[in-house]
Enzyme design. Structure first.
Site, PDB file in Angstrom:
ATOM      1  N   ARG A   1       0.891  -1.170   0.000  1.00  0.00           N
ATOM      2  CA  ARG A   1       0.000   0.000   0.000  1.00  0.00           C
ATOM      3  C   ARG A   1       0.920   1.207   0.000  1.00  0.00           C
ATOM      4  O   ARG A   1       1.718   1.384   0.925  1.00  0.00           O
ATOM      5  CB  ARG A   1      -0.893  -0.021   1.236  1.00  0.00           C
ATOM      6  CG  ARG A   1      -1.625   1.296   1.450  1.00  0.00           C
ATOM      7  CD  ARG A   1      -2.755   1.197   2.437  1.00  0.00           C
ATOM      8  NE  ARG A   1      -3.893   0.508   1.872  1.00  0.00           N
ATOM      9  CZ  ARG A   1      -5.160   0.682   2.239  1.00  0.00           C
ATOM     10  NH1 ARG A   1      -5.452   1.533   3.194  1.00  0.00           N
ATOM     11  NH2 ARG A   1      -6.133   0.001   1.673  1.00  0.00           N
TER      12      ARG A   1
ATOM     13  N   HIS B   1      -7.120   1.065  -6.797  1.00  0.00           N
ATOM     14  CA  HIS B   1      -7.374   0.179  -5.650  1.00  0.00           C
ATOM     15  C   HIS B   1      -8.066  -1.080  -6.199  1.00  0.00           C
ATOM     16  O   HIS B   1      -9.246  -1.315  -5.959  1.00  0.00           O
ATOM     17  CB  HIS B   1      -8.247   0.919  -4.629  1.00  0.00           C
ATOM     18  CG  HIS B   1      -8.256   0.286  -3.267  1.00  0.00           C
ATOM     19  ND1 HIS B   1      -7.514  -0.842  -2.933  1.00  0.00           N
ATOM     20  CD2 HIS B   1      -8.935   0.636  -2.125  1.00  0.00           C
ATOM     21  CE1 HIS B   1      -7.743  -1.147  -1.676  1.00  0.00           C
ATOM     22  NE2 HIS B   1      -8.592  -0.283  -1.159  1.00  0.00           N
TER      23      HIS B   1
ATOM     24  N   GLN C   1     -10.094  -3.663  -4.041  1.00  0.00           N
ATOM     25  CA  GLN C   1     -11.396  -3.142  -3.639  1.00  0.00           C
ATOM     26  C   GLN C   1     -12.417  -3.290  -4.776  1.00  0.00           C
ATOM     27  O   GLN C   1     -13.537  -3.753  -4.569  1.00  0.00           O
ATOM     28  CB  GLN C   1     -11.256  -1.667  -3.243  1.00  0.00           C
ATOM     29  CG  GLN C   1     -12.546  -1.039  -2.794  1.00  0.00           C
ATOM     30  CD  GLN C   1     -13.038  -1.616  -1.473  1.00  0.00           C
ATOM     31  OE1 GLN C   1     -12.300  -1.619  -0.501  1.00  0.00           O
ATOM     32  NE2 GLN C   1     -14.262  -2.107  -1.443  1.00  0.00           N
TER      33      GLN C   1
ATOM     34  N   ASP D   1     -17.047   7.510  -1.819  1.00  0.00           N
ATOM     35  CA  ASP D   1     -15.802   7.315  -1.066  1.00  0.00           C
ATOM     36  C   ASP D   1     -15.490   8.667  -0.423  1.00  0.00           C
ATOM     37  O   ASP D   1     -16.092   9.695  -0.777  1.00  0.00           O
ATOM     38  CB  ASP D   1     -14.693   6.882  -2.043  1.00  0.00           C
ATOM     39  CG  ASP D   1     -13.357   6.603  -1.344  1.00  0.00           C
ATOM     40  OD1 ASP D   1     -13.327   6.480  -0.110  1.00  0.00           O
ATOM     41  OD2 ASP D   1     -12.336   6.517  -2.057  1.00  0.00           O
TER      42      ASP D   1
ATOM     43  N   CYS E   1     -16.380   1.947   0.102  1.00  0.00           N
ATOM     44  CA  CYS E   1     -15.235   1.071   0.406  1.00  0.00           C
ATOM     45  C   CYS E   1     -14.881   1.113   1.882  1.00  0.00           C
ATOM     46  O   CYS E   1     -14.254   0.203   2.387  1.00  0.00           O
ATOM     47  CB  CYS E   1     -14.043   1.473  -0.446  1.00  0.00           C
ATOM     48  SG  CYS E   1     -13.542   3.180  -0.141  1.00  0.00           S
TER      49      CYS E   1
ATOM     50  N   ARG F   1     -13.991  -8.647   1.067  1.00  0.00           N
ATOM     51  CA  ARG F   1     -12.565  -8.438   0.801  1.00  0.00           C
ATOM     52  C   ARG F   1     -11.762  -9.711   1.096  1.00  0.00           C
ATOM     53  O   ARG F   1     -10.761  -9.992   0.432  1.00  0.00           O
ATOM     54  CB  ARG F   1     -12.031  -7.265   1.652  1.00  0.00           C
ATOM     55  CG  ARG F   1     -12.590  -5.894   1.286  1.00  0.00           C
ATOM     56  CD  ARG F   1     -12.116  -5.429  -0.073  1.00  0.00           C
ATOM     57  NE  ARG F   1     -10.675  -5.457  -0.189  1.00  0.00           N
ATOM     58  CZ  ARG F   1      -9.859  -4.458   0.152  1.00  0.00           C
ATOM     59  NH1 ARG F   1     -10.357  -3.328   0.584  1.00  0.00           N
ATOM     60  NH2 ARG F   1      -8.545  -4.584   0.009  1.00  0.00           N
TER      61      ARG F   1
HETATM   62  N1  NVA Z   1      -9.814   6.790  -1.537  1.00  0.00           N
HETATM   63  C1  NVA Z   1      -9.473   6.374  -0.203  1.00  0.00           C
HETATM   64  C2  NVA Z   1      -9.658   4.898  -0.063  1.00  0.00           C
HETATM   65  C3  NVA Z   1      -9.387   4.346   1.309  1.00  0.00           C
HETATM   66  C4  NVA Z   1      -9.589   2.864   1.370  1.00  0.00           C
HETATM   67  C5  NVA Z   1      -8.052   6.782   0.125  1.00  0.00           C
HETATM   68  O1  NVA Z   1      -7.177   6.633  -0.739  1.00  0.00           O
HETATM   69  O2  NVA Z   1      -7.819   7.265   1.227  1.00  0.00           O
HETATM   70  N1   CP Z   2     -11.372  -0.160   1.848  1.00  0.00           N
HETATM   71  C1   CP Z   2     -10.106  -0.233   2.313  1.00  0.00           C
HETATM   72  O1   CP Z   2      -9.131  -0.433   1.562  1.00  0.00           O
HETATM   73  O2   CP Z   2     -10.014  -0.104   3.656  1.00  0.00           O
HETATM   74  P1   CP Z   2      -8.683   0.025   4.503  1.00  0.00           P
HETATM   75  O3   CP Z   2      -8.060   1.363   4.203  1.00  0.00           O
HETATM   76  O4   CP Z   2      -9.125  -0.112   5.924  1.00  0.00           O
HETATM   77  O5   CP Z   2      -7.741  -1.100   4.095  1.00  0.00           O
END
Ligand code: NVA
Ligand code: CP
Length: 310
Positions: A108, A135, A138, A230, A269, A297
């Site tokens: 990540r 992502h 997801q 989101d 998400c 997930r």
């Molecule tokens: N768009 C959000 C998704 C978190 C799972 C982010 O990147 O923070």
């Molecule tokens: N939806 C998602 O990726 O959640 P987290 O940031 O908790 O992993």
């Protein structure tokens, strides 16, 4: 042992743009087998997955690690602050060294280019656990969840809010692979990346779905089967004040939902910011399927890990 999904073994999972509709469908089918206990096995016995985290995570971290352990493998949690990259070691060396110990590297990251650099040097699959741009784990789950609720019929998905967010990019691609109709309702400054849009349009041309991008949230949600949102403040964004000004009219609330189909399902998400992109009443209300989505997930993570590793 024959690979679980033909042609996927050894591949990277950086963006769903790298997968065909047939491969995508096979991942969905394998996810279903895992969910319904039809795929009980120890496919990852003796396999190690490095999980690198430059950003926080709850769902991705836990679903990927439980999926690995459940299939008999080992998931190593590696926050970047504990790795030598934090002292300047290169991604090239990190990728090459980790490849000598583990069977896959999941990461990540702040910048998608970090994943590309890891993929350039690693000799094991790289799995995107979220970047600024995509992502894919997801979005695979999101389509899996939609199929659970709508079966195989073609649905209209409407994404509201930050159209340039990782989640929207990946869901647009996943929806194209599934042949759905997709509408993005977003302020013009936050429309999806042009390059992603043109690649998605190529996929839609093959699968028969459609993509529209509009500014008006009410027009966007008209007759929607699925309304998805989101956070307006994805991890790492900096233009907070501007976002506070332009996004409130895209809030998913009861009024806006009255323009969608009566059977509409609301997806997110998570983590969500109640009172910003979604109201409490909708997030925890009868249309919301966000917790089913979160649970799924786990099942899709298993399918992806197996497909790339064995
Ligand atoms: N768009 C959000 C998704 C978190 C799972 C982010 O990147 O923070
Ligand atoms: N939806 C998602 O990726 O959640 P987290 O940031 O908790 O992993």
């Amino acid at each position: 042992m024959a690979s679980i999904i033909r042609g996927l073994k050894g591949r990277d999972f950086l963006t769903l743009l790298d997968f065909t509709p047939v491969e995508f469908k096979a991942l969905l089918e394998r996810s279903r087998e895992h969910k319904w206990g039809l795929a009980k096995n120890a496919a990852l016995r003796g396999k190690y997955v490095a999980g690198i985290f430059e950003k926080p995570s709850t769902r991705t971290r836990v679903s990927m690690s439980v999926a690995t352990f459940d299939l008999g493998g080992v998931f190593l949690e590696l926050p970047t602050s504990s790795l030598q990259v934090s002292r300047g070691e290169t991604l090239r060396d990190t990728a090459q060294v980790l490849s000598r110990f583990v069977n896959a590297i999941a990461a990540r990251v702040k910048s998608h280019s970090t994943l590309e650099e890891l993929a350039r040097w690693a000799t094991v699959p790289i799995i995107n656990m979220l970047s600024d741009k995509f992502h894919p784990l997801q979005a695979l789950t999101d389509i899996f969840t939609i199929i659970e609720f709508f079966g195989n019929r073609k649905v209209k998905i409407v994404f509201l809010g930050d159209g340039a967010a990782n989640t929207n990019h990946s869901l647009m691609i996943a929806s194209a692979l599934a042949g759905y109709d997709y509408v993005v309702g977003a302020p013009q400054d936050y429309w999806p990346d042009d390059e992603v849009v043109s690649k998605v349009e190529e996929i839609y041309a093959q699968t028969g779905g459609s993509l529209k991008i509009v500014e008006d949230p009410v027009k966007a949600v008209s007759n929607a089967d699925v309304v998805y949102t989101d956070t307006w403040f994805s991890m790492g964004v900096s233009d907070i004040e501007r976002r506070k000004e332009v996004f409130p009219r895209y809030q998913v609330n009861k009024d806006l939902l009255s323009h969608a189909a009566h059977h509409v399902k609301v997806m997110h998400c998570q983590p969500w910011f109640i009172g910003q992109e979604i109201t409490e009443e909708v997030a925890y209300g009868p249309h919301s399927i966000a917790f089913e989505q979160a649970e799924n997930r786990l099942h899709t993570a298993k399918a992806v890990l197996e497909a790339l590793l064995i």
